[in-house]
Design an enzyme around this catalytic site. Structure first.
Site, PDB file in Angstrom:
ATOM      1  N   ASN A   6      -4.637   2.038  -1.795  1.00  0.00           N
ATOM      2  CA  ASN A   6      -5.366   0.582  -2.055  1.00  0.00           C
ATOM      3  C   ASN A   6      -5.875   0.493  -3.190  1.00  0.00           C
ATOM      4  O   ASN A   6      -6.372  -0.604  -3.547  1.00  0.00           O
ATOM      5  CB  ASN A   6      -6.297   0.350  -0.842  1.00  0.00           C
ATOM      6  CG  ASN A   6      -7.624   0.849  -1.232  1.00  0.00           C
ATOM      7  OD1 ASN A   6      -7.724   1.947  -1.638  1.00  0.00           O
ATOM      8  ND2 ASN A   6      -8.604   0.236  -0.630  1.00  0.00           N
TER       9      ASN A   6
ATOM     10  N   ASN B 292      -4.010   3.866  21.068  1.00  0.00           N
ATOM     11  CA  ASN B 292      -3.290   2.680  20.493  1.00  0.00           C
ATOM     12  C   ASN B 292      -2.287   2.131  21.457  1.00  0.00           C
ATOM     13  O   ASN B 292      -1.723   2.962  22.579  1.00  0.00           O
ATOM     14  CB  ASN B 292      -2.404   3.437  19.329  1.00  0.00           C
ATOM     15  CG  ASN B 292      -2.114   2.293  18.579  1.00  0.00           C
ATOM     16  OD1 ASN B 292      -2.953   1.161  18.014  1.00  0.00           O
ATOM     17  ND2 ASN B 292      -0.709   2.109  18.125  1.00  0.00           N
TER      18      ASN B 292
ATOM     19  N   LYS C   5       1.020  -1.050  -0.154  1.00  0.00           N
ATOM     20  CA  LYS C   5      -0.014  -0.042   0.121  1.00  0.00           C
ATOM     21  C   LYS C   5       0.922   1.392  -0.057  1.00  0.00           C
ATOM     22  O   LYS C   5       0.131   2.270  -0.407  1.00  0.00           O
ATOM     23  CB  LYS C   5      -0.772  -0.062   1.055  1.00  0.00           C
ATOM     24  CG  LYS C   5      -2.254  -0.933   1.212  1.00  0.00           C
ATOM     25  CD  LYS C   5      -3.338  -0.893   2.214  1.00  0.00           C
ATOM     26  CE  LYS C   5      -4.381  -1.728   1.932  1.00  0.00           C
ATOM     27  NZ  LYS C   5      -5.185  -1.690   2.988  1.00  0.00           N
TER      28      LYS C   5
ATOM     29  N   GLY D 293      -6.906   2.184  17.606  1.00  0.00           N
ATOM     30  CA  GLY D 293      -5.907   1.831  16.403  1.00  0.00           C
ATOM     31  C   GLY D 293      -5.167   2.868  15.726  1.00  0.00           C
ATOM     32  O   GLY D 293      -5.868   3.959  15.713  1.00  0.00           O
ATOM     33  N   ALA D 294      -4.124   2.526  15.159  1.00  0.00           N
ATOM     34  CA  ALA D 294      -3.386   3.654  14.411  1.00  0.00           C
ATOM     35  C   ALA D 294      -2.552   2.967  13.000  1.00  0.00           C
ATOM     36  O   ALA D 294      -1.643   3.603  12.588  1.00  0.00           O
ATOM     37  CB  ALA D 294      -2.286   4.091  15.271  1.00  0.00           C
ATOM     38  N   GLY D 295      -2.940   1.694  12.684  1.00  0.00           N
ATOM     39  CA  GLY D 295      -2.573   1.012  11.619  1.00  0.00           C
ATOM     40  C   GLY D 295      -3.261   1.837  10.435  1.00  0.00           C
ATOM     41  O   GLY D 295      -3.660   2.644  10.353  1.00  0.00           O
ATOM     42  N   GLY D 296      -2.895   0.925   9.396  1.00  0.00           N
ATOM     43  CA  GLY D 296      -3.400   1.427   7.854  1.00  0.00           C
ATOM     44  C   GLY D 296      -5.028   1.829   7.928  1.00  0.00           C
ATOM     45  O   GLY D 296      -5.253   2.836   7.429  1.00  0.00           O
TER      46      GLY D 296
ATOM     47  N   ASP E  84     -10.426   2.805   1.555  1.00  0.00           N
ATOM     48  CA  ASP E  84     -10.771   2.223   2.656  1.00  0.00           C
ATOM     49  C   ASP E  84     -11.578   3.263   3.765  1.00  0.00           C
ATOM     50  O   ASP E  84     -12.734   3.014   4.174  1.00  0.00           O
ATOM     51  CB  ASP E  84      -9.417   1.507   3.618  1.00  0.00           C
ATOM     52  CG  ASP E  84      -9.075   0.302   2.917  1.00  0.00           C
ATOM     53  OD1 ASP E  84      -9.813  -0.412   2.228  1.00  0.00           O
ATOM     54  OD2 ASP E  84      -7.874   0.061   3.218  1.00  0.00           O
TER      55      ASP E  84
ATOM     56  N   GLY F 133     -18.619  -3.739  10.045  1.00  0.00           N
ATOM     57  CA  GLY F 133     -17.494  -3.382   9.149  1.00  0.00           C
ATOM     58  C   GLY F 133     -17.819  -3.843   7.715  1.00  0.00           C
ATOM     59  O   GLY F 133     -17.003  -3.648   6.702  1.00  0.00           O
TER      60      GLY F 133
HETATM   61  P1  NDP Z   1      -2.377  -2.874  10.931  1.00  0.00           P
HETATM   62  O1  NDP Z   1      -1.367  -3.926  11.046  1.00  0.00           O
HETATM   63  O2  NDP Z   1      -1.544  -1.710  10.044  1.00  0.00           O
HETATM   64  O3  NDP Z   1      -2.722  -2.213  12.200  1.00  0.00           O
HETATM   65  C1  NDP Z   1      -3.292  -2.980  13.164  1.00  0.00           C
HETATM   66  C2  NDP Z   1      -3.902  -2.186  14.418  1.00  0.00           C
HETATM   67  O4  NDP Z   1      -4.304  -2.986  15.423  1.00  0.00           O
HETATM   68  C3  NDP Z   1      -2.579  -1.495  15.052  1.00  0.00           C
HETATM   69  O5  NDP Z   1      -3.243  -0.234  15.680  1.00  0.00           O
HETATM   70  C4  NDP Z   1      -2.460  -2.616  16.255  1.00  0.00           C
HETATM   71  O6  NDP Z   1      -1.785  -1.952  17.660  1.00  0.00           O
HETATM   72  C5  NDP Z   1      -3.668  -2.784  16.495  1.00  0.00           C
HETATM   73  N1  NDP Z   1      -3.915  -3.933  17.370  1.00  0.00           N
HETATM   74  C6  NDP Z   1      -3.837  -5.342  16.810  1.00  0.00           C
HETATM   75  N2  NDP Z   1      -4.010  -6.259  17.794  1.00  0.00           N
HETATM   76  C7  NDP Z   1      -4.045  -5.685  18.945  1.00  0.00           C
HETATM   77  C8  NDP Z   1      -4.510  -6.047  20.321  1.00  0.00           C
HETATM   78  N3  NDP Z   1      -4.583  -7.172  20.541  1.00  0.00           N
HETATM   79  N4  NDP Z   1      -4.596  -5.272  21.208  1.00  0.00           N
HETATM   80  C9  NDP Z   1      -4.674  -3.763  20.886  1.00  0.00           C
HETATM   81  N5  NDP Z   1      -4.307  -3.164  19.625  1.00  0.00           N
HETATM   82  C10 NDP Z   1      -4.198  -4.176  18.490  1.00  0.00           C
HETATM   83  O7  NDP Z   1      -3.468  -3.493  10.075  1.00  0.00           O
HETATM   84  P2  NDP Z   1      -4.897  -2.775   9.376  1.00  0.00           P
HETATM   85  O8  NDP Z   1      -5.059  -1.116   9.746  1.00  0.00           O
HETATM   86  O9  NDP Z   1      -4.517  -2.813   8.135  1.00  0.00           O
HETATM   87  O10 NDP Z   1      -6.005  -3.388   9.609  1.00  0.00           O
HETATM   88  C11 NDP Z   1      -6.926  -3.661  11.075  1.00  0.00           C
HETATM   89  C12 NDP Z   1      -8.167  -4.139  10.815  1.00  0.00           C
HETATM   90  O11 NDP Z   1      -8.906  -3.443  10.026  1.00  0.00           O
HETATM   91  C13 NDP Z   1      -7.898  -5.712  10.177  1.00  0.00           C
HETATM   92  O12 NDP Z   1      -8.656  -6.582  10.950  1.00  0.00           O
HETATM   93  C14 NDP Z   1      -8.582  -5.519   8.785  1.00  0.00           C
HETATM   94  O13 NDP Z   1      -9.238  -6.741   8.559  1.00  0.00           O
HETATM   95  C15 NDP Z   1      -9.625  -4.291   9.054  1.00  0.00           C
HETATM   96  N6  NDP Z   1      -9.828  -3.747   7.762  1.00  0.00           N
HETATM   97  C16 NDP Z   1     -11.092  -3.643   7.394  1.00  0.00           C
HETATM   98  C17 NDP Z   1     -11.782  -3.215   6.315  1.00  0.00           C
HETATM   99  C18 NDP Z   1     -13.047  -3.234   5.730  1.00  0.00           C
HETATM  100  O14 NDP Z   1     -13.254  -3.005   4.486  1.00  0.00           O
HETATM  101  N7  NDP Z   1     -14.068  -3.598   6.611  1.00  0.00           N
HETATM  102  C19 NDP Z   1     -10.547  -2.687   5.199  1.00  0.00           C
HETATM  103  C20 NDP Z   1      -9.312  -2.610   5.882  1.00  0.00           C
HETATM  104  C21 NDP Z   1      -8.977  -3.236   6.980  1.00  0.00           C
HETATM  105  P3  NDP Z   1      -0.383  -1.405  17.683  1.00  0.00           P
HETATM  106  O15 NDP Z   1       0.219  -0.367  16.808  1.00  0.00           O
HETATM  107  O16 NDP Z   1      -0.070  -1.211  19.107  1.00  0.00           O
HETATM  108  O17 NDP Z   1       0.531  -2.839  17.246  1.00  0.00           O
END
Ligand code: NDP
Length: 259
Positions: free
Chosen positions: A68, A130, A47, A106-109, A83, A224
């Site tokens: 994406n 986060n 991405k 959360g703070a991921g993608g 997204d 979602g």
């Molecule tokens: P990333 O790996 O980029 O980010 C994951 C995030 O989740 C981070 O903030 C991470 O925190 C947090 N996290 C994961 N596990 C835990 C936990 N046990 N406790 C606390 N925080 C947690 O993933 P994405 O952002 O790409 O994806 C996240 C979710 O979004 C996925 O499940 C994906 O399926 C969903 N998604 C859904 C879409 C839709 O169309 N419905 C589209 C895109 C994604 P930390 O930084 O602390 O590790």
């Protein structure tokens, strides 16, 4: 899901899944160009790195630094991010984010995509909750420096609460994604109140513990699955100009997840 929409609307287009290794990404994009593709989706881990192979970026993709969905416009491939736009389309059925206070887990993608679209839609405040401090701080910094939304970081090291006055609560973590169906966010559900809008990014299964807890507290809950379908609808609109019937796509993806 995408081909179901193509068939339904009589669009003579194919949607293929290709596994592309990181070292082959440039060749893959050149190949798509050479073959006259109208566009493509790209997923992890491409991405961010795909941007170097594109000719330009849409506004939100440029802000979040992630693509994406590539779209052919004339001779160029432009990178978009659907997204967050798909999320926003679902959210708007319940609430207009303009002027609202948001808590975002959360703070991921996915969280970055959602936060940037919420900011562009005029959200007043976003609290980013986060575990990883550096990742959370990066998103907060992006919002504070590049948008007019006020952002703050909440380090998620213990059970957290939703402050009074919050309008929208979003789970953008991977908690609850199959097979982690029993997963729960470490927060106090008693701080959810009727009238709050609570949204989850998890599409599989759509009815997560977070969604169930929100409904039990009288909140408006947004699954979602809608985000997943909507990002597909928006991508097809970019590629073809056609507004496809979301219900056809939704039924197809529901059938896939129930297999
Ligand atoms: P990333 O790996 O980029 O980010 C994951 C995030 O989740 C981070 O903030 C991470 O925190 C947090 N996290 C994961 N596990 C835990 C936990 N046990 N406790 C606390 N925080 C947690 O993933 P994405 O952002 O790409 O994806 C996240 C979710 O979004 C996925 O499940 C994906 O399926 C969903 N998604 C859904 C879409 C839709 O169309 N419905 C589209 C895109 C994604 P930390 O930084 O602390 O590790």
């Amino acid at each position: 899901m995408v081909e179901a929409a193509y068939r339904h609307h009589g669009l003579d287009i194919r949607y293929m899944n290709c596994e592309v290794p990181p070292e082959g990404l440039g060749d893959a994009v050149r190949g798509a160009r050479a073959m006259g593709w109208i566009g493509f989706h790209c997923s992890l881990p491409h991405k961010v790195s795909v941007i170097a192979h594109l000719d330009g970026l849409g506004e939100s993709a440029a802000l979040m630094g992630a693509v994406n969905c590539a779209v052919r416009r004339g001779e160029q491939f432009i990178g978009e991010n659907t997204d967050g736009k798909g999320f926003l389309k679902s959210l708007r059925q319940a609430i207009d984010p303009r002027g609202r206070r948001v808590v975002l887990f959360g703070a991921g993608g996915a969280a970055r995509a959602i936060a940037v679209e919420l900011a562009l839609a005029g959200a007043a405040e976003i609290a980013v909750v986060n575990r990883d401090r550096a990742r959370g701080a990066q998103l907060v910094d992006l919002l504070n420096t590049k948008t007019s939304t006020a952002a703050a970081l909440v380090e998620w090291s213990r059970t957290t609460s939703i402050p009074d006055g919050v309008d929208i609560v979003v789970n953008a973590t991977a908690i609850g994604l199959f097979p982690d169906v029993g997963g729960r966010l470490d927060f106090d559900p008693a701080t959810l109140h009727p009238g709050m809008v609570v949204a989850d990014v998890i599409a599989n299964p759509p009815r997560t513990n977070f969604i169930r807890e929100a409904e039990a507290r009288g909140c408006v809950a947004i699954e979602g699955l809608g985000m997943l379908v909507n990002q597909g609808v928006i991508g097809i609109k970019y590629w073809t100009g056609v507004d496809v019937d979301a219900s056809v796509m939704r039924r197809t993806v529901e059938a896939i997840f129930s297999d």
